[in-house]
Motif scaffolding. Structure first.
Motif, PDB file in Angstrom:
ATOM      1  N   ASP A  58       5.276   4.249  -1.697  1.00 19.30           N
ATOM      2  CA  ASP A  58       4.639   3.412  -2.632  1.00 19.30           C
ATOM      3  C   ASP A  58       5.709   3.048  -3.673  1.00 19.30           C
ATOM      4  O   ASP A  58       5.989   4.058  -4.512  1.00 19.30           O
ATOM      5  CB  ASP A  58       3.310   3.957  -3.272  1.00 19.30           C
ATOM      6  CG  ASP A  58       2.530   2.704  -3.880  1.00 19.30           C
ATOM      7  OD1 ASP A  58       1.562   2.390  -3.392  1.00 19.30           O
ATOM      8  OD2 ASP A  58       3.064   2.216  -5.084  1.00 19.30           O
TER       9      ASP A  58
ATOM     10  N   ASP B  72       4.106  -3.462  -1.356  1.00 23.74           N
ATOM     11  CA  ASP B  72       4.909  -2.254  -2.037  1.00 23.74           C
ATOM     12  C   ASP B  72       4.598  -0.819  -1.351  1.00 23.74           C
ATOM     13  O   ASP B  72       4.862   0.262  -1.851  1.00 23.74           O
ATOM     14  CB  ASP B  72       4.470  -2.219  -3.492  1.00 23.74           C
ATOM     15  CG  ASP B  72       3.000  -1.522  -3.765  1.00 23.74           C
ATOM     16  OD1 ASP B  72       2.317  -1.757  -2.949  1.00 23.74           O
ATOM     17  OD2 ASP B  72       3.152  -0.834  -4.795  1.00 23.74           O
ATOM     18  N   GLU B  73       4.310  -0.893  -0.398  1.00 20.17           N
ATOM     19  CA  GLU B  73       3.754   0.363   0.580  1.00 20.17           C
ATOM     20  C   GLU B  73       3.722   0.370   2.050  1.00 20.17           C
ATOM     21  O   GLU B  73       3.521  -0.540   2.460  1.00 20.17           O
ATOM     22  CB  GLU B  73       2.634   0.875   0.079  1.00 20.17           C
ATOM     23  CG  GLU B  73       1.189   0.235   0.397  1.00 20.17           C
ATOM     24  CD  GLU B  73       0.132   0.765  -0.289  1.00 20.17           C
ATOM     25  OE1 GLU B  73      -0.580   1.761   0.319  1.00 20.17           O
ATOM     26  OE2 GLU B  73      -0.337   0.244  -1.280  1.00 20.17           O
TER      27      GLU B  73
HETATM   28 CA    CA Z   1       0.592   0.250  -3.635  1.00 17.68          CA
END
Ligand code: CA
Ligand code: DGT
Ligand code: CA
Length: 365
Positions: free
Chosen positions: A9, A110-111
């Protein structure tokens, strides 16, 4: 065999991207906003850097509230979203991760989840050191910091990546999984939000440990079978959801073996190399698969993982091509000072891409 899963993350992602292109703002509170346009201040905070978070600014709060919390910080910055730019940064980072894992599952901007069971041969310490390397490589290629969780399943990996932030790395070994979750508040379990947390609190359940010890049938009465089972398992650290790699990724054949003793030069591994090639070739031959990409995997005695691959000019199926290519890659990959503990070979990029077989199999000894 036990799985090893990573969850990566990116830290305070949108705000970190803003810091990346304007490094001077790093020490100022940075608030990335979704301006609704109705009035100058209407809208919500998308995210904020850690400087702004100290003032109580976080995702989802109204911009107006963020401004009042930052009233004393004269240099606070309120920036509009630039999703296209964040996507570009994200893609760079994700491709670094994708290149270092067996299976890659993109979750959001974002992950991601990744399965590294094969290349680390079920060796948890090797997975931890791979996670360190991925963090470093993401940093080198994008300047972005991220937090990583290493665990035997996706649920634990996600909890772990959130455990220490920013720039954290938390590894939950299989033998520690149950204890690790038991101590957490129930709402740390992915999928348990404030509503479910409150309903669980009414049953007297505060921690995952409480939840795990609670009668499953009463839980089913309360939440239905599906949710109850998920929660009960998660509270015990159990989760069987596979990392959903893309179609192409599944289509690889890999063998990895532990050498009888650590090797320091390529020639010491020629015997094993040939044997692994034969075994890989047996699988591809059986399925009449022509491959175009050949790779080797080296796991060193310090648990560092090195992978190298080569793309052939045309698809090939022969043992000779496989063996000579693998040997050439091996010769090139081994450099002075390496102590090699495990050796693996992977072929992929098959011509016969039809069929529904998952060709993702491996052997250990
Ligand atoms: Ca995230
Ligand atoms: P972190 O991971 O705690 O260091 O911080 P972030 O900002 O990366 O948080 P995360 O991973 O939950 O979310 C990733 C991005 O998604 C974040 O940079 C902005 C966006 N985002 C998160 N929560 C919200 C929200 O409530 N509203 C809006 N509009 N965007 C959000
Ligand atoms: Ca994040």
């Amino acid at each position: 065999m036990a799985r090893t899963v990573l969850h990566v993350d990116f830290d305070y992602f949108f705000a970190q991207c803003e810091e990346l292109r304007t490094p001077e703002i790093k020490n100022r509170p940075v608030v990335v906003c979704v301006f609704s346009g109705r009035t100058e201040d209407s809208g919500v905070v998308s995210t904020a850097n850690y400087v702004a978070r100290k003032y109580g600014v976080k995702s989802g709060i109204p911009i107006r509230l963020a401004k009042s919390r930052l009233a004393d910080a004269k240099d606070a910055l309120f920036l509009p979203l630039d999703t296209e730019y964040y996507k570009q940064v994200s893609e760079k980072g994700m491709s670094v991760i994708r290149n270092n894992v067996d299976l890659f599952e993109h979750v959001g901007i974002d992950e991601c989840f990744a399965d590294v069971s094969v290349r680390t041969g079920g060796d948890f310490a090797a997975a931890e050191s791979l996670a360190h390397r991925i963090k470093d490589e993401v940093r080198t290629h994008t300047q972005i910091s991220c937090s990583v969780g290493v665990a035997p399943n996706k649920m634990l990996a996600k909890v772990a990546s959130d455990f220490r932030k920013p720039n954290g790395l938390t590894a939950v070994r299989p033998e520690d999984a149950e204890k690790f979750v038991a101590a957490l508040d129930v709402d740390k379990i992915p999928g348990i939000g404030p509503k479910t947390r409150d309903r669980l609190a009414k049953l007297g359940l505060k921690t995952a440990g409480d939840l795990a010890a609670f009668d499953l049938y009463r839980l089913v009465d309360e939440f239905g079978k599906k949710i109850a089972t998920y929660m009960h398992n998660a509270a015990k650290g159990v989760d069987d959801e596979p990392v959903e790699g893309s179609e192409g990724e599944h289509k690889q054949i890999m063998r990895i073996v532990t050498l009888k003793q650590d090797a320091t030069v390529a020639s010491e591994m020629y015997g094993d190399l040939e044997e692994i090639c034969r075994s890989v070739h047996e699988s591809t031959g059986k399925k009449s698969l022509a491959f175009k990409s050949v790779g080797i995997i080296l796991i060193l005695n310090n648990l560092e993982t090195i992978t190298r691959s080569r793309t052939l000019k045309a698809h090939a199926g022969g043992l000779d091509v496989l063996h000579s290519t693998a040997r050439a890659i091996l010769d090139e990959a081994v450099t002075g000072g390496m102590k090699i503990r495990r050796l693996g070979i992977r072929v992929s990029d098959f011509q016969d891409s039809g069929g529904q077989n998952t060709l993702f199999d491996f052997m250990q000894r």
